[in-house]
Design a protein around this motif. Structure first.
Motif, PDB file in Angstrom:
ATOM      1  N   VAL A 295       0.857  -1.190   0.000  1.00 46.36           N
ATOM      2  CA  VAL A 295       0.000   0.000   0.000  1.00 46.36           C
ATOM      3  C   VAL A 295       0.892   1.238   0.000  1.00 46.36           C
ATOM      4  N   LYS A 296       0.237   2.385  -0.127  1.00 42.15           N
ATOM      5  CA  LYS A 296       0.965   3.644  -0.298  1.00 42.15           C
ATOM      6  C   LYS A 296       2.089   3.840   0.723  1.00 42.15           C
ATOM      7  N   ASP A 297       1.733   3.612   2.018  1.00 40.55           N
ATOM      8  CA  ASP A 297       2.701   3.931   3.070  1.00 40.55           C
ATOM      9  C   ASP A 297       3.354   2.678   3.648  1.00 40.55           C
ATOM     10  N   GLY A 298       3.443   1.610   2.891  1.00 31.61           N
ATOM     11  CA  GLY A 298       4.112   0.420   3.400  1.00 31.61           C
ATOM     12  C   GLY A 298       3.433  -0.840   2.922  1.00 31.61           C
ATOM     13  N   GLU A 299       3.077  -1.707   3.862  1.00 31.59           N
ATOM     14  CA  GLU A 299       2.446  -2.976   3.509  1.00 31.59           C
ATOM     15  C   GLU A 299       1.227  -3.192   4.393  1.00 31.59           C
ATOM     16  N   PHE A 300       0.239  -3.866   3.840  1.00 33.33           N
ATOM     17  CA  PHE A 300      -0.943  -4.185   4.627  1.00 33.33           C
ATOM     18  C   PHE A 300      -1.018  -5.697   4.814  1.00 33.33           C
ATOM     19  N   VAL A 301      -1.081  -6.113   6.074  1.00 33.21           N
ATOM     20  CA  VAL A 301      -1.101  -7.554   6.361  1.00 33.21           C
ATOM     21  C   VAL A 301      -2.556  -8.026   6.378  1.00 33.21           C
TER      22      VAL A 301
END
Ligand SMILES: Nc1ncnc2c1ncn2[C@@H]1O[C@H](COP(=O)(O)OP(=O)(O)OP(=O)(O)O)[C@@H](O)[C@H]1O
Ligand SMILES: [Mg+2]
Length: 276
Positions: free
Chosen positions: A28-34
């Motif tokens: 995702v935009k600001d990193g990762e989504f678990v």
């Protein structure tokens, strides 16, 4: 986990479906989504498992991993001991949207997968008729989908999934778009179909009553990150009649599942994203 599976026909046999530490991480935009965090679950042959949990807890992601539509970021899912690495004819998928071909009759819709599999015309017709009868649509075999109610369309989708003879049915909120009464009738109908012709079923819902009514076991998921919160055995007899639905035992199980779904506030404190 060694759950009691009273109605599974393969006691002691290897699981039909095995989910082994499956994770799914979306960029995702600001990193990762678990979306899934090391989910593990064994499902026995002919077991009916429902998965319930709040919106965004990863139910569809889990189903899509089993369907071979999403690749896990970690861990693996197997069917009959073979790793899932794409869609396969032994896994029929039914989504909330009926996905019927509007220009084909009920019979032609049900026959569709058989036609693409090269099944001869006569056998196709026989198998289609059998499954159309099984879901109670024989009066409407020559009708077009636009003339059917939502519930009838979904029964047609179920007959179509059954017709290609998958050993596993993966259902993602198949009754989600239907009114409450139609929904209850379809739950009963699906169980009737399943008890006459058992398959391994993974059925996603966010309706706690539906989850308990249908299942041998209810898997309760929690969000942020998506994971299994609790697995509840449903030791209620089949056929599941109105009496079962109104019984104190059903009420207790429903309360327990509802409690597990509702009291997930601690999970909200956990981060759902990690910064890359
Ligand atoms: N392709 C994607 N990219 C980024 N995030 C995704 C993607 N697909 C799913 N997600 C996120 O993963 C989480 C789990 O999604 P999923 O659709 O599996 O939830 P769900 O439990 O099925 O929810 P619902 O009950 O609303 O259908 C959600 O927060 C969703 O936004
Ligand atoms: Mg979903």
């Amino acid at each position: 986990m060694t759950p009691d599976r009273p109605t599974a026909s393969t006691e002691g046999a290897p699981p039909k479906i095995s989910v082994d530490a499956v994770s799914k991480v979306f960029p995702v935009k600001d990193g990762e989504f678990v979306a899934l965090d090391r989910v593990s679950l064994d499902i026995a042959e002919n077991e009916f498992v429902t998965v319930v949990g709040p919106s965004g807890c990863g139910k569809s992601t889990l189903l899509n991993v089993l369907a071979g539509l999403e690749e896990p970021s970690g861990g693996r899912a197997t069917v009959d001991g073979v790793e899932v690495d794409g869609p396969g004819p032994e896994r029929g998928v039914i989504f909330q949207q009926y996905a019927l071909f509007p220009w084909l009759t009920v019979r032609k819709n049900v026959e569709f997968g058989l036609r693409t599999a090269g099944v001869p015309a006569r056998e196709r017709a026989e198998r289609a008729d059998h499954f159309i009868r099984l879901v109670g649509l024989e009066q409407f075999a020559d009708a077009l989908p636009k003339t059917l109610s939502g519930g009838m369309k979904q029964r047609c989708a179920i007959a179509r999934a059954y017709a290609v003879d998958p050993s596993i049915l993966l259902m993602d909120e198949p009754f989600g778009a239907l009114d409450a009464l139609t929904r209850v009738r379809l739950q009963e109908q699906l169980l009737e179909t399943w008890s006459q012709d058992r398959r391994t079923v993974v059925f996603i819902t966010h309706d706690v009553d539906e989850a308990v009514f249908l299942a041998n076991r209810v898997v309760v998921m929690a969000a942020r990150p998506g994971r299994i919160q609790e697995v509840v055995d449903v030791d209620l007899p089949y056929p599941r009649t109105e009496d079962v639905r109104l019984s104190p035992e059903f009420g207790e199980l429903r309360n327990r599942v509802w409690h597990a779904v509702y009291h997930q506030s601690t999970s909200l404190a956990q981060p759902s994203t990690t910064t890359a």
